[in-house]
Design an enzyme around this catalytic site. Structure first.
Site, PDB file in Angstrom:
ATOM      1  N   SER A 581      74.309 -24.621   7.033  1.00  0.00           N
ATOM      2  CA  SER A 581      73.922 -22.574   6.494  1.00  0.00           C
ATOM      3  C   SER A 581      73.854 -22.744   4.442  1.00  0.00           C
ATOM      4  O   SER A 581      72.984 -23.679   3.987  1.00  0.00           O
ATOM      5  CB  SER A 581      74.393 -21.601   6.915  1.00  0.00           C
ATOM      6  N   ASP A 667      66.041 -18.902  15.021  1.00  0.00           N
ATOM      7  CA  ASP A 667      67.743 -18.739  13.746  1.00  0.00           C
ATOM      8  C   ASP A 667      66.712 -17.591  13.300  1.00  0.00           C
ATOM      9  O   ASP A 667      64.912 -17.964  11.914  1.00  0.00           O
ATOM     10  CB  ASP A 667      67.292 -20.066  12.728  1.00  0.00           C
ATOM     11  N   HIS A 702      70.717 -18.807  14.932  1.00  0.00           N
ATOM     12  CA  HIS A 702      71.425 -19.402  13.630  1.00  0.00           C
ATOM     13  C   HIS A 702      72.812 -20.284  14.858  1.00  0.00           C
ATOM     14  O   HIS A 702      73.176 -21.113  13.691  1.00  0.00           O
ATOM     15  CB  HIS A 702      71.689 -18.131  12.488  1.00  0.00           C
TER      16      HIS A 702
END
Length: 738
Positions: A581, A667, A702
């Site tokens: 991320s 995501d 995600h």
């Protein structure tokens, strides 16, 4: 870039990587034009885009086919150390004990409850019932079986549950796509029937009003920002649901919870730099929402209304004149005055060495979460005399490890105990109940309720965790957590892996991980770099790694890598990097800045095209990012600074190491298009011959795919890729599953 077939390390011919066509798109800001050849990959509805992504997966599978035995071995190690049939420690809410079970062969948890007893002995009444893995208990009810709910669905995740005070109604929110948009349903637990009330497209978090007639939930706007809290009256059309509060500032996030004593709905509005709390008192006939401290004051705070000796008070955890935050007590009447004229009582004073993370109350005690010497700790003190010279001294449950994490896992207003979670790098997760101090027992009492079992002959003494320090170029000392198997020798021959995140004031706290043991057992020295931009050393540690100091995050990580290379533990040619991320942005940045220092890099759901995303306020969550990176739309300096490190825009003609970008099609936080574009650009520019791969989960969000076995396989893929690149595929003598 070559389009002829390549050979892998075993000499096997693998297909050429997919080549995306170039369709130039111009983006002009602050007098500068950037030509983006791959922006067309953003169209996820396009069959051509989907075909390209599938081709990326086929290429990745071909290149890494030789790693399949290692992946399978790591998966079996994770599985073999995990007690698959297990259950959580029951937690009490009102008249019931709630817990979840997992069963061997089942992907998802089964949520259950059993009736609680009230004997008059409070500590006994708050002692969880003895429950056994795989064994039902008399009167046990199944609230929700995730395996039944997930049947036939590509994805399954729960985004919140709530039960009415009387225990009759159960609300739960389910996501079957991975896009973090949930459908809310309500079950009558007396009959097992679903109510006709079903609410689509809600965000995380649901709660019933104390009287059970209303259900509160959150809604996101087009850019995926939670901006409305709505109330649904049971039995009425969803179209009639009322907006309790709407937040129109695109840079502010909205959430809610009930106050500890359940007299108020507490609305939390904020960004990383300032906030605002609004309160709705349930018994207020006018149902008026009131503001505690206006956001115009630019104070970052949380507020908890409660009764102290029968008088209304507000507990404030705030940074007013206190960069590391402090805790104060305010009379509601004070809040009507201008802020400069308000008088608050100090409860926990400010310290340059202690970061106050939050505070809450039970009917008898104040609970404070603090961070000191990088470690998160919990302190409690009685409410009697709070905010006066007669205030009680804090009591802190004592643990015996140097590097650990202890946090409040739950507290109930009327309970004589608080639930604590405890873990360290080599101590599996423990659940404690801490009996709150009394005059008879002034230190309280720590009661171990469970330590998560680890199978396969696991022995924590086989491993070593130490705190080391790297020195940054500007002289700053960067804390490192260095993990290794005890049989690794300091002879500069081992493999090493550096992991980091370094954003949003998130701390990479000590925690046990079964999957990580598979790397340590293969002789990998695992370094967690607590770099600036995180929260490990207080608020300034975060502020020194955001906006116009963001590059400290990247250079700290490289300095941590240099420490490892010089430490005597590893061969400098056998170091890899891992991050996800915002930590994937970190991976992209260090790949550009110091590609020669890494044998391989795994970037999970990587935020590698930050300028494109943040320059478009219509993209998910973009406006919320301005507090972290700066606003490149309005600020030329922020634009130029971000452009100087944005991974996608700074790919250059150098020999990049092996790189794997791991992402998910659905995501909503970091769109798949970012790694898809980045991988193309890396292949265009690299002067080396190492493969650059993209692995995309076509059904995940995600966090990847949703089932636990699928998640174990994803982790095994990442770790096998790294171990293979580092030549660390064989178990150390005596290591591994027993």
């Amino acid at each position: 870039m070559t389009s002829t077939p390549l050979q892998d390390s075993a000499g096997t011919t693998v297909p050429a990587p997919p080549v995306a066509k170039k369709i130039p798109t111009e983006r002009t800001h602050h007098g500068e034009t950037f030509v983006d050849n791959y922006e067309w990959l953003r169209d996820k509805e396009s069959p051509e885009v989907v075909a390209h992504l599938r081709a990326e997966n086929e290429y990745q599978e071909a290149v890494t086919a030789g790693q399949e035995p290692l992946r399978e071995a790591i998966f079996q190690e994770i599985k073999g150390r995990t007690q698959e049939t297990d259950l959580s420690v029951p937690h009490r809410k009102d008249g019931w004990w709630y817990f979840s079970r997992s069963a061997e062969g089942k992907e998802y948890g089964i949520h259950c409850r059993v009736k609680a007893q009230d004997t008059g002995n409070k500590v006994a009444d708050w002692t969880p019932p003895a429950v056994e893995a795989g064994v039902g208990i008399p009167g046990e009810e199944v609230l929700l079986d995730g395996n039944v709910e997930a049947e036939g669905k590509p994805f399954f995740s729960i985004g919140g549950t709530a039960v009415t005070v009387d225990g009759h109604l159960y609300a739960y929110a389910v996501d079957n796509a991975g896009d973090e948009r949930f459908t809310l349903r309500i079950k009558d637990l007396r009959t097992g029937e679903l109510l006709p009330d079903a609410i689509e497209n809600i965000f995380y978090g649901v709660a019933f009003s104390p009287d059970g007639t209303r259900l509160f939930y959150t809604v996101v706007d087009e850019s995926w920002r939670p901006y409305q809290v709505k109330a649904h009256v049971l039995g009425t059309p969803v179209a009639d649901d009322t907006v309790v509060y709407q937040e129109d500032d695109a840079a502010m996030w909205l959430g809610f919870e009930l106050s500890a004593d359940r007299r108020y709905l507490v609305l939390g509005i904020g960004c990383s730099e300032y906030s605002e709390t609004r309160l709705l008192r349930f018994d207020d006939p006018a149902q008026e929402v009131t503001t505690v401290i206006s956001r115009d004051e630019r104070v970052l705070y949380e507020a908890e209304p409660f009764l102290l000796d029968g008088a209304e008070k507000i507990l404030l955890t705030h940074n007013r004149g206190a960069i590391n935050s402090m805790v104060s007590l305010a009379d509601p009447a004070e809040l009507h005055k201008p802020l400069a004229e308000q008088t608050w009582q100090t409860v926990v004073e400010h310290s340059d060495d202690v970061r106050v993370n939050g505070a809450g109350v039970t009917s008898t005690h104040l609970i404070v979460s603090i961070r000191k010497d990088t470690i998160e700790r919990v302190q409690v003190m009685g409410l009697a005399g709070l905010g006066t010279p007669g205030q009680q001294a804090p009591v802190e449950p004592a643990f015996d490890e140097e590097l650990y994490t202890a946090g409040v896992g739950g507290s109930d207003y009327d309970a004589p105990v608080i639930r604590l979670g405890y873990t360290s790098y080599f101590t599996p997760s423990r659940i404690y109940d801490f009996v709150l101090p009394t005059p008879e027992q002034p230190a309280g009492e720590l009661l171990l309720r469970k330590e998560s079992p680890v199978l396969g002959g696991y022995d924590g003494s086989d491993y070593v965790a130490t705190r080391e320090w790297a020195t940054a170029g500007d002289g700053t000392r960067i804390p490192l957590s260095v993990l290794r198997h005890k049989s690794v020798k300091q002879d500069s021959t081992a493999a090493g892996l550096v992991y980091g995140y370094g954003s949003y004031e998130m701390s990479m706290d000590p925690g046990f991980g079964i999957a990580r043991l598979s790397l340590l057992d293969r002789g990998v020295v695992f370094v967690i770099a607590h770099i600036r931009g995180g929260g490990e050393l207080g608020r300034h540690w975060y502020e020194d790694g955001k906006k116009l100091t963001k590059k400290n995050t990247f250079t700290d990580f490289i300095d941590a890598t240099d420490w490892l290379a010089r430490s005597g533990w590893v061969d400098p040619a056998r170091i890899a990097a891992l991050g996800g991320s915002a930590g994937g942005l970190l991976m992209g940045a260090v790949a550009n800045m110091a590609p020669e220092k890494y044998a391989a890099i795994v970037a999970q759901v990587p935020f590698v095209d930050p300028l494109t995303s943040i320059l478009d306020p219509d993209l998910p969550l973009s406006a919320l990012e301005w507090e972290e990176w700066g606003n490149p739309i309005t600020d030329p300096e922020a634009y130029a600074y971000m452009k100087s490190y944005s991974p996608y825009e700074n790919v250059r003609a150098v020999a990049y190491p092996k790189i794997a970008a791991v992402t998910s099609f659905n995501d909503t936080r970091v769109l798949y298009v970012e790694p898809a574009k980045w991988v193309q650009e890396l292949r265009n520019k690299t002067t080396g011959s190492e493969p650059i791969l993209m692995k995309i989960e076509m059904d995940g969000g995600h966090g990847g795919a949703s089932g636990r076995y699928v998640q174990w396989r994803e982790r095994a893929w990442d770790y096998a890729f790294l171990a293979d690149a580092l030549g660390a595929t064989e178990l150390l003598p005596g290591a591994g599953l027993k």
